[in-house]
Design a protein around this motif. Structure first.
Motif, PDB file in Angstrom:
ATOM      1  N   LEU A 118       0.849  -1.185   0.000  1.00 34.59           N
ATOM      2  CA  LEU A 118       0.000   0.000   0.000  1.00 34.59           C
ATOM      3  C   LEU A 118       0.887   1.238   0.000  1.00 34.59           C
ATOM      4  O   LEU A 118       2.018   1.205   0.485  1.00 34.59           O
ATOM      5  N   ARG A 119       0.359   2.321  -0.573  1.00 35.75           N
ATOM      6  CA  ARG A 119       1.131   3.577  -0.619  1.00 35.75           C
ATOM      7  C   ARG A 119       0.859   4.345   0.672  1.00 35.75           C
ATOM      8  O   ARG A 119      -0.276   4.704   0.961  1.00 35.75           O
ATOM      9  N   VAL A 120       1.918   4.590   1.419  1.00 34.68           N
ATOM     10  CA  VAL A 120       1.788   5.131   2.771  1.00 34.68           C
ATOM     11  C   VAL A 120       2.486   6.483   2.882  1.00 34.68           C
ATOM     12  O   VAL A 120       3.634   6.628   2.461  1.00 34.68           O
ATOM     13  N   ALA A 121       1.781   7.456   3.439  1.00 30.92           N
ATOM     14  CA  ALA A 121       2.410   8.732   3.806  1.00 30.92           C
ATOM     15  C   ALA A 121       2.492   8.798   5.325  1.00 30.92           C
ATOM     16  O   ALA A 121       1.510   8.506   6.005  1.00 30.92           O
ATOM     17  N   VAL A 122       3.663   9.161   5.840  1.00 32.12           N
ATOM     18  CA  VAL A 122       3.796   9.419   7.272  1.00 32.12           C
ATOM     19  C   VAL A 122       3.991  10.917   7.439  1.00 32.12           C
ATOM     20  O   VAL A 122       4.908  11.492   6.856  1.00 32.12           O
ATOM     21  N   VAL A 123       3.106  11.538   8.198  1.00 36.41           N
ATOM     22  CA  VAL A 123       3.113  12.990   8.331  1.00 36.41           C
ATOM     23  C   VAL A 123       3.460  13.336   9.776  1.00 36.41           C
ATOM     24  O   VAL A 123       2.752  12.953  10.707  1.00 36.41           O
ATOM     25  N   GLU A 124       4.564  14.037   9.939  1.00 39.85           N
ATOM     26  CA  GLU A 124       5.104  14.261  11.280  1.00 39.85           C
ATOM     27  C   GLU A 124       5.390  15.749  11.472  1.00 39.85           C
ATOM     28  O   GLU A 124       6.012  16.375  10.641  1.00 39.85           O
ATOM     29  N   ARG A 125       4.943  16.289  12.607  1.00 41.79           N
ATOM     30  CA  ARG A 125       5.132  17.720  12.837  1.00 41.79           C
ATOM     31  C   ARG A 125       6.589  18.071  13.137  1.00 41.79           C
ATOM     32  O   ARG A 125       7.038  19.179  12.927  1.00 41.79           O
ATOM     33  N   ASP A 126       7.326  17.077  13.641  1.00 45.54           N
ATOM     34  CA  ASP A 126       8.660  17.383  14.148  1.00 45.54           C
ATOM     35  C   ASP A 126       9.682  16.432  13.507  1.00 45.54           C
ATOM     36  O   ASP A 126      10.008  16.574  12.337  1.00 45.54           O
ATOM     37  N   ILE A 127      10.179  15.490  14.272  1.00 39.22           N
ATOM     38  CA  ILE A 127      11.152  14.525  13.769  1.00 39.22           C
ATOM     39  C   ILE A 127      10.670  13.112  14.073  1.00 39.22           C
ATOM     40  O   ILE A 127       9.739  12.927  14.846  1.00 39.22           O
ATOM     41  N   ILE A 128      11.343  12.123  13.495  1.00 34.27           N
ATOM     42  CA  ILE A 128      10.966  10.728  13.773  1.00 34.27           C
ATOM     43  C   ILE A 128      11.280  10.404  15.232  1.00 34.27           C
ATOM     44  O   ILE A 128      12.382  10.667  15.708  1.00 34.27           O
ATOM     45  N   GLY A 129      10.301   9.834  15.910  1.00 29.13           N
ATOM     46  CA  GLY A 129      10.538   9.316  17.267  1.00 29.13           C
ATOM     47  C   GLY A 129      10.961  10.364  18.274  1.00 29.13           C
ATOM     48  O   GLY A 129      11.728  10.071  19.183  1.00 29.13           O
ATOM     49  N   GLY A 130      10.454  11.581  18.136  1.00 23.59           N
ATOM     50  CA  GLY A 130      10.894  12.662  19.019  1.00 23.59           C
ATOM     51  C   GLY A 130       9.979  12.909  20.213  1.00 23.59           C
ATOM     52  O   GLY A 130      10.305  13.706  21.083  1.00 23.59           O
ATOM     53  N   GLY A 131       8.838  12.228  20.266  1.00 25.67           N
ATOM     54  CA  GLY A 131       7.904  12.457  21.368  1.00 25.67           C
ATOM     55  C   GLY A 131       8.069  11.398  22.450  1.00 25.67           C
ATOM     56  O   GLY A 131       9.176  11.177  22.956  1.00 25.67           O
ATOM     57  N   ALA A 132       6.972  10.739  22.772  1.00 22.93           N
ATOM     58  CA  ALA A 132       7.019   9.701  23.816  1.00 22.93           C
ATOM     59  C   ALA A 132       8.016   8.600  23.459  1.00 22.93           C
ATOM     60  O   ALA A 132       8.584   7.961  24.343  1.00 22.93           O
ATOM     61  N   THR A 133       8.242   8.403  22.159  1.00 18.47           N
ATOM     62  CA  THR A 133       9.197   7.372  21.727  1.00 18.47           C
ATOM     63  C   THR A 133      10.595   7.637  22.283  1.00 18.47           C
ATOM     64  O   THR A 133      11.307   6.709  22.664  1.00 18.47           O
ATOM     65  N   ALA A 134      10.962   8.928  22.331  1.00 11.46           N
ATOM     66  CA  ALA A 134      12.287   9.278  22.847  1.00 11.46           C
ATOM     67  C   ALA A 134      12.299   9.333  24.371  1.00 11.46           C
ATOM     68  O   ALA A 134      13.360   9.391  24.982  1.00 11.46           O
ATOM     69  N   ALA A 135      11.115   9.334  24.959  1.00 10.73           N
ATOM     70  CA  ALA A 135      11.034   9.434  26.419  1.00 10.73           C
ATOM     71  C   ALA A 135      10.710   8.099  27.070  1.00 10.73           C
ATOM     72  O   ALA A 135      10.600   8.008  28.276  1.00 10.73           O
ATOM     73  N   GLY A 136      10.558   7.061  26.251  1.00 13.54           N
ATOM     74  CA  GLY A 136      10.316   5.735  26.805  1.00 13.54           C
ATOM     75  C   GLY A 136      11.643   5.055  27.103  1.00 13.54           C
ATOM     76  O   GLY A 136      12.666   5.402  26.535  1.00 13.54           O
ATOM     77  N   MET A 137      11.607   4.083  28.007  1.00  6.87           N
ATOM     78  CA  MET A 137      12.846   3.382  28.338  1.00  6.87           C
ATOM     79  C   MET A 137      13.228   2.356  27.280  1.00  6.87           C
ATOM     80  O   MET A 137      14.354   1.897  27.234  1.00  6.87           O
ATOM     81  N   GLY A 138      12.260   1.968  26.454  1.00  7.24           N
ATOM     82  CA  GLY A 138      12.564   0.940  25.469  1.00  7.24           C
ATOM     83  C   GLY A 138      12.616  -0.451  26.066  1.00  7.24           C
ATOM     84  O   GLY A 138      13.357  -1.313  25.625  1.00  7.24           O
ATOM     85  N   HIS A 139      11.788  -0.651  27.078  1.00 10.13           N
ATOM     86  CA  HIS A 139      11.719  -1.944  27.757  1.00 10.13           C
ATOM     87  C   HIS A 139      10.686  -2.801  27.049  1.00 10.13           C
ATOM     88  O   HIS A 139       9.522  -2.435  26.979  1.00 10.13           O
ATOM     89  N   ILE A 140      11.107  -3.923  26.485  1.00  5.80           N
ATOM     90  CA  ILE A 140      10.179  -4.850  25.836  1.00  5.80           C
ATOM     91  C   ILE A 140       9.770  -5.856  26.911  1.00  5.80           C
ATOM     92  O   ILE A 140      10.566  -6.704  27.305  1.00  5.80           O
ATOM     93  N   VAL A 141       8.536  -5.729  27.386  1.00  8.68           N
ATOM     94  CA  VAL A 141       8.168  -6.427  28.615  1.00  8.68           C
ATOM     95  C   VAL A 141       6.771  -7.041  28.497  1.00  8.68           C
ATOM     96  O   VAL A 141       5.857  -6.414  27.971  1.00  8.68           O
ATOM     97  N   VAL A 142       6.644  -8.265  28.970  1.00 10.21           N
ATOM     98  CA  VAL A 142       5.326  -8.890  29.047  1.00 10.21           C
ATOM     99  C   VAL A 142       4.678  -8.478  30.364  1.00 10.21           C
ATOM    100  O   VAL A 142       5.298  -8.577  31.418  1.00 10.21           O
TER     101      VAL A 142
END
Lengths: 82, 386
Positions: free
Chosen positions: B43-67
């Motif tokens: 599928l043809r996909v557009a990603v529209v972002e106001r700022d940068i990639i992964g600059g919001g909660a993504t950058a503020a998460g610990m990145g813990h992959i947890v069950v």
């Protein structure tokens, strides 16, 4: 003359005048490179005022102490990255 | 109400001459995962972002992959998503810093030890391997922890990842994804989005994956920002070896009180220690709250007495997108071409991949790999659309 104090740098006893910064003590020993960057490059004091973080050594087992901001104390145990 | 499609003049003032099948608003890890998943189906996909990639909660998460096991739907989503992470792992770039460091849920006393045994049984019944650690085994596993702790639950297959790198990887390594950075969306239209610049991007379907900002584009959503603080230290390899979380963490995560902190620390591949966690409702200021940081560090020092002698080099904040029932919003809004992928609170990194798989399966009329019903936005939209 200031009092002389003795500390241990890399298992070697060193005497320095009281009030000497650790960076100065290291330089007196000819140790200009005291720290390794994450990529393994040797680093040493650049700014001498606590900003550049290139002069970090371990003091009494505690890593990442800025030697330029640390005053030598009697019995202090210092370890540099070799 | 939603502007009708007539309010767009096709061919006029468009950013792209062609339109897209999907426009995803938000290039956090959830939007990125959705983009990669749609693009996999050509599928043809557009990603529209106001700022940068992964600059919001993504950058503020610990990145813990947890069950997690707070509820069955949460277990289903985190467990399935962790399997997807394990499948993705061989493709991830080295900079994604994926490490299967495992989690240890630390029990302070016998009361919490009972919770360790309960969790152990719960996971065992569902095929997730864990190991009960007694007082001595815990001390051997993590010598920096204080003495006198009751034990813990070791979850060996939990992992750690550096989320902004993964978000970038998912978007940039997937052919068929067109990225619009620095493009704040003013409104979501029936067939696309209108940017603050006045330009429009046409798409058959739109996904709102803007985290805690989602209600500003989709009014009426019950998504609330929940602020968090993180501190990272200099490099002290070996100080801790696993992600360490106090069992009391759930009390903090689930408490509806305005402020709470919990012991939650993580070893990074660099030897740095990432220290969390705090939760605050009703705060919109991004600034660092020293009182919160102090109580967070104090909490960490209660478990790791030596942590106070490490140098912290950076402190930052972010906003989780929380929902009233602690489950994300994944799926379509009634009678719209609009899909939601938000409300993941503190589990957005873990559940991003499962979110994408569920959303895309549902949006393309395929069977979803696990039941999507508990996450469908319809459960919270009754009042708005009554």
């Amino acid at each position: 003359m200031p009092e002389s104090i003795r500390l241990i740098i890399n298992r070697e006893s060193v005497d320095v005048p009281e009030g000497t910064t650790l960076a100065a003590a290291l330089l007196r020993l000819g140790k200009a490179a005291v720290h390794r960057s994450p990529s393994g490059e040797l680093r040493g004091p650049v700014c001498g005022m606590g900003v550049c973080f290139e002069c970090r050594v371990a003091v009494n087992g505690r890593g990442h102490m800025r030697s330029c901001q640390t005053i030598c104390e009697p019995g202090m145990e210092v370890r540099t990255d070799e | 109400m939603w502007p009708s499609s007539e309010s767009i003049e096709p061919g006029h003032s468009l950013v792209m001459p062609s339109s897209f099948d999907i426009a995803i608003v938000g290039a956090g890890i959830v939007g990125a995962a959705c983009a990669a998943e749609f693009a996999r189906l050509d599928l043809r996909v557009a990603v529209v972002e106001r700022d940068i990639i992964g600059g919001g909660a993504t950058a503020a998460g610990m990145g813990h992959i947890v069950v997690m096991d707070d509820s069955e739907p949460q277990f289903a989503l985190t467990g399935y998503s962790r399997r997807l992470w394990q499948e993705l792992r061989p493709q991830l770039p080295d900079e994604a810093e994926y490490e299967t460091s495992g989690t240890i849920w630390v029990a302070a006393d016998d009361y919490e030890m009972r919770e360790v045994h309960r969790k152990h049984r719960y996971y065992a019944e569902r095929g997730v391997s864990t190991e009960v650690l007694d007082c001595r085994a815990l001390a051997e596993a993590e010598p920096s922890l204080r003495g006198g702790l009751a034990g813990g639950l070791y979850v060996p297959d939990d992992a750690v990842v550096y989320p902004p790198v993964v978000a970038r990887f998912l978007i940039q390594s997937t052919p068929g994804v067109k990225l619009f950075l620095g493009s704040p969306v003013r409104e979501i239209l029936h067939h696309g989005v209108r940017l603050e610049s006045g330009d429009s991007i046409l798409a058959d379907k739109v996904v709102n994956a803007t985290g805690d900002a989602a209600p500003s584009l989709t009014p009426g959503l019950k998504v609330m920002p929940r602020k968090g603080h993180l501190v990272i230290t200099d490099r002290y390899p070996g100080f801790i070896r696993h992600q360490l979380v106090e069992l009391g963490y759930l009390k903090s995560a689930h408490s509806d009180s305005n402020e709470s902190v919990a012991f939650n620390v993580q070893p990074r591949r660099t030897g740095q220690i990432l220290i969390g966690s705090s939760r605050q409702y009703g705060v919109s200021d991004k600034g660092i709250d020293r009182t919160i940081v102090r109580s967070m560090l104090k909490r960490a020092a209660q478990y790791l007495p030596g942590i106070g002698s490490l140098s912290a080099i950076r402190c930052w904040t972010g906003f989780r997108a929380s929902t009233p029932d602690k489950l994300p919003l994944i799926g379509p809004l009634p009678d719209q071409n609009l899909y939601l992928a938000t409300g993941h609170e503190g589990l957005g990194i873990t559940t991003s991949l499962a979110t994408a798989r569920l959303l895309v399966s549902h949006a393309t009329g395929r069977e979803t790999p696990i039941d999507i019903a508990p996450y469908l936005p319809a459960r919270m939209m009754e009042h708005q659309h009554a």
